[in-house]
Design a protein around this motif. Structure first.
Motif, PDB file in Angstrom:
ATOM      1  N   PHE A 118       0.826  -1.210   0.000  1.00  0.00           N
ATOM      2  CA  PHE A 118       0.000   0.000   0.000  1.00  0.00           C
ATOM      3  C   PHE A 118       0.862   1.265   0.000  1.00  0.00           C
ATOM      4  O   PHE A 118       0.610   2.190  -0.771  1.00  0.00           O
ATOM      5  N   SER A 119       1.900   1.296   0.836  1.00  0.00           N
ATOM      6  CA  SER A 119       2.761   2.483   0.893  1.00  0.00           C
ATOM      7  C   SER A 119       3.517   2.673  -0.412  1.00  0.00           C
ATOM      8  O   SER A 119       3.640   3.801  -0.907  1.00  0.00           O
ATOM      9  N   GLY A 120       4.019   1.590  -0.972  1.00  0.00           N
ATOM     10  CA  GLY A 120       4.769   1.682  -2.231  1.00  0.00           C
ATOM     11  C   GLY A 120       3.898   2.159  -3.376  1.00  0.00           C
ATOM     12  O   GLY A 120       4.295   3.061  -4.137  1.00  0.00           O
ATOM     13  N   LEU A 121       2.718   1.569  -3.521  1.00  0.00           N
ATOM     14  CA  LEU A 121       1.809   2.009  -4.588  1.00  0.00           C
ATOM     15  C   LEU A 121       1.366   3.451  -4.355  1.00  0.00           C
ATOM     16  O   LEU A 121       1.270   4.238  -5.301  1.00  0.00           O
ATOM     17  N   GLY A 122       1.101   3.788  -3.100  1.00  0.00           N
ATOM     18  CA  GLY A 122       0.692   5.154  -2.780  1.00  0.00           C
ATOM     19  C   GLY A 122       1.769   6.158  -3.127  1.00  0.00           C
ATOM     20  O   GLY A 122       1.494   7.195  -3.750  1.00  0.00           O
ATOM     21  N   ALA A 123       3.001   5.866  -2.747  1.00  0.00           N
ATOM     22  CA  ALA A 123       4.106   6.774  -3.058  1.00  0.00           C
ATOM     23  C   ALA A 123       4.309   6.885  -4.569  1.00  0.00           C
ATOM     24  O   ALA A 123       4.546   7.977  -5.102  1.00  0.00           O
ATOM     25  N   LEU A 124       4.190   5.763  -5.264  1.00  0.00           N
ATOM     26  CA  LEU A 124       4.357   5.757  -6.717  1.00  0.00           C
ATOM     27  C   LEU A 124       3.292   6.623  -7.391  1.00  0.00           C
ATOM     28  O   LEU A 124       3.613   7.523  -8.192  1.00  0.00           O
ATOM     29  N   PHE A 125       2.022   6.394  -7.075  1.00  0.00           N
ATOM     30  CA  PHE A 125       0.954   7.156  -7.712  1.00  0.00           C
ATOM     31  C   PHE A 125       0.962   8.627  -7.301  1.00  0.00           C
ATOM     32  O   PHE A 125       0.739   9.502  -8.141  1.00  0.00           O
ATOM     33  N   ALA A 126       1.226   8.898  -6.041  1.00  0.00           N
ATOM     34  CA  ALA A 126       1.306  10.294  -5.603  1.00  0.00           C
ATOM     35  C   ALA A 126       2.474  10.996  -6.273  1.00  0.00           C
ATOM     36  O   ALA A 126       2.364  12.163  -6.697  1.00  0.00           O
ATOM     37  N   GLY A 127       3.590  10.285  -6.414  1.00  0.00           N
ATOM     38  CA  GLY A 127       4.758  10.861  -7.097  1.00  0.00           C
ATOM     39  C   GLY A 127       4.490  11.131  -8.563  1.00  0.00           C
ATOM     40  O   GLY A 127       4.845  12.193  -9.084  1.00  0.00           O
ATOM     41  N   ILE A 128       3.855  10.184  -9.249  1.00  0.00           N
ATOM     42  CA  ILE A 128       3.524  10.379 -10.664  1.00  0.00           C
ATOM     43  C   ILE A 128       2.545  11.540 -10.811  1.00  0.00           C
ATOM     44  O   ILE A 128       2.725  12.415 -11.667  1.00  0.00           O
ATOM     45  N   GLY A 129       1.508  11.566  -9.981  1.00  0.00           N
ATOM     46  CA  GLY A 129       0.527  12.652 -10.053  1.00  0.00           C
ATOM     47  C   GLY A 129       1.149  14.008  -9.777  1.00  0.00           C
ATOM     48  O   GLY A 129       0.844  14.995 -10.461  1.00  0.00           O
ATOM     49  N   THR A 130       2.029  14.074  -8.811  1.00  0.00           N
ATOM     50  CA  THR A 130       2.706  15.329  -8.483  1.00  0.00           C
ATOM     51  C   THR A 130       3.608  15.770  -9.630  1.00  0.00           C
ATOM     52  O   THR A 130       3.622  16.953 -10.003  1.00  0.00           O
ATOM     53  N   THR A 131       4.340  14.834 -10.210  1.00  0.00           N
ATOM     54  CA  THR A 131       5.225  15.157 -11.330  1.00  0.00           C
ATOM     55  C   THR A 131       4.429  15.686 -12.518  1.00  0.00           C
ATOM     56  O   THR A 131       4.797  16.695 -13.126  1.00  0.00           O
ATOM     57  N   VAL A 132       3.329  15.003 -12.855  1.00  0.00           N
ATOM     58  CA  VAL A 132       2.486  15.462 -13.957  1.00  0.00           C
ATOM     59  C   VAL A 132       1.927  16.844 -13.675  1.00  0.00           C
ATOM     60  O   VAL A 132       1.913  17.729 -14.543  1.00  0.00           O
ATOM     61  N   ALA A 133       1.462  17.072 -12.445  1.00  0.00           N
ATOM     62  CA  ALA A 133       0.905  18.373 -12.071  1.00  0.00           C
ATOM     63  C   ALA A 133       1.965  19.470 -12.180  1.00  0.00           C
ATOM     64  O   ALA A 133       1.688  20.572 -12.689  1.00  0.00           O
ATOM     65  N   LEU A 134       3.162  19.194 -11.734  1.00  0.00           N
ATOM     66  CA  LEU A 134       4.242  20.174 -11.812  1.00  0.00           C
ATOM     67  C   LEU A 134       4.640  20.468 -13.247  1.00  0.00           C
ATOM     68  O   LEU A 134       4.916  21.616 -13.613  1.00  0.00           O
ATOM     69  N   LEU A 135       4.665  19.424 -14.084  1.00  0.00           N
ATOM     70  CA  LEU A 135       4.997  19.626 -15.495  1.00  0.00           C
ATOM     71  C   LEU A 135       3.935  20.471 -16.199  1.00  0.00           C
ATOM     72  O   LEU A 135       4.255  21.346 -16.998  1.00  0.00           O
ATOM     73  N   ARG A 136       2.676  20.183 -15.895  1.00  0.00           N
ATOM     74  CA  ARG A 136       1.594  20.980 -16.485  1.00  0.00           C
ATOM     75  C   ARG A 136       1.647  22.428 -16.027  1.00  0.00           C
ATOM     76  O   ARG A 136       1.407  23.354 -16.786  1.00  0.00           O
ATOM     77  N   ARG A 137       1.961  22.601 -14.753  1.00  0.00           N
ATOM     78  CA  ARG A 137       2.050  23.960 -14.195  1.00  0.00           C
ATOM     79  C   ARG A 137       3.193  24.725 -14.841  1.00  0.00           C
ATOM     80  O   ARG A 137       3.067  25.917 -15.092  1.00  0.00           O
ATOM     81  N   GLY A 138       4.311  24.031 -15.078  1.00  0.00           N
ATOM     82  CA  GLY A 138       5.464  24.678 -15.695  1.00  0.00           C
ATOM     83  C   GLY A 138       5.218  25.109 -17.124  1.00  0.00           C
ATOM     84  O   GLY A 138       5.774  26.082 -17.603  1.00  0.00           O
ATOM     85  N   ARG A 139       4.360  24.384 -17.823  1.00  0.00           N
ATOM     86  CA  ARG A 139       4.037  24.704 -19.210  1.00  0.00           C
ATOM     87  C   ARG A 139       3.045  25.850 -19.325  1.00  0.00           C
ATOM     88  O   ARG A 139       2.917  26.463 -20.363  1.00  0.00           O
ATOM     89  N   SER A 140       2.323  26.107 -18.243  1.00  0.00           N
ATOM     90  CA  SER A 140       1.297  27.183 -18.296  1.00  0.00           C
ATOM     91  C   SER A 140       1.892  28.552 -18.221  1.00  0.00           C
ATOM     92  O   SER A 140       2.870  28.845 -17.715  1.00  0.00           O
TER      93      SER A 140
END
Length: 140
Positions: A118-140
């Motif tokens: 649970f912790s590993g999957l949670g960290a993985l998905f939260a990390g991917i979501g955060t990275t995508v959000a940051l990349l989108r924010r940087g492009r705006s």
């Protein structure tokens, strides 16, 4: 959405890890014997491949005698195929003195596998979501 999903799984994993740590801090130790292997196909902790092939999973049934002298039997929560234990095998049992029915085999899978998943999957998905959000924010 991915961040929320990942964060939820991470929190669940951390709560499970805290529960396990609390159990270990207060657990009594004794020896037990695997008296049977309970084969089940309606498993929840087996690998994706085993579920896809509907292969049965063996859950060890353990008998032990806690300090109060009353014989106890429990089915371990972690199962596997091939079995991790054999009938007649001696194992270390951890249990709560005030509730001997709350017992587990002292092993990695029994204690830490689900919190780690649970912790590993949670960290993985939260990390991917955060990275995508940051990349989108940087492009705006």
């Amino acid at each position: 959405m991915t961040i929320a999903f990942g964060s939820l799984f991470l929190v669940i994993g951390l709560v499970m890890a805290g529960t396990t740590a609390s159990f270990l801090a207060n657990a009594e130790r004794t020896r037990g014997t695997v008296v049977a292997l309970e084969w089940r196909t309606d498993h929840s902790s087996a690998s994706r491949k085993q579920r896809a092939n509907n292969q049965p999973v063996a859950y060890p049934v353990v008998e032990f005698t806690p300090a109060d002298g009353t014989r106890q039997t429990f089915r371990n929560e972690a199962g596997s195929n091939p079995p991790s234990y054999e009938e007649g095998e001696r194992v270390e049992v951890l249990y709560r003195a005030d509730s001997p029915g709350d017992a587990r085999i002292n092993g990695f899978a029994s204690l830490w596998l689900m919190p780690l998943i649970f912790s590993g999957l949670g960290a993985l998905f939260a990390g991917i979501g955060t990275t995508v959000a940051l990349l989108r924010r940087g492009r705006s």
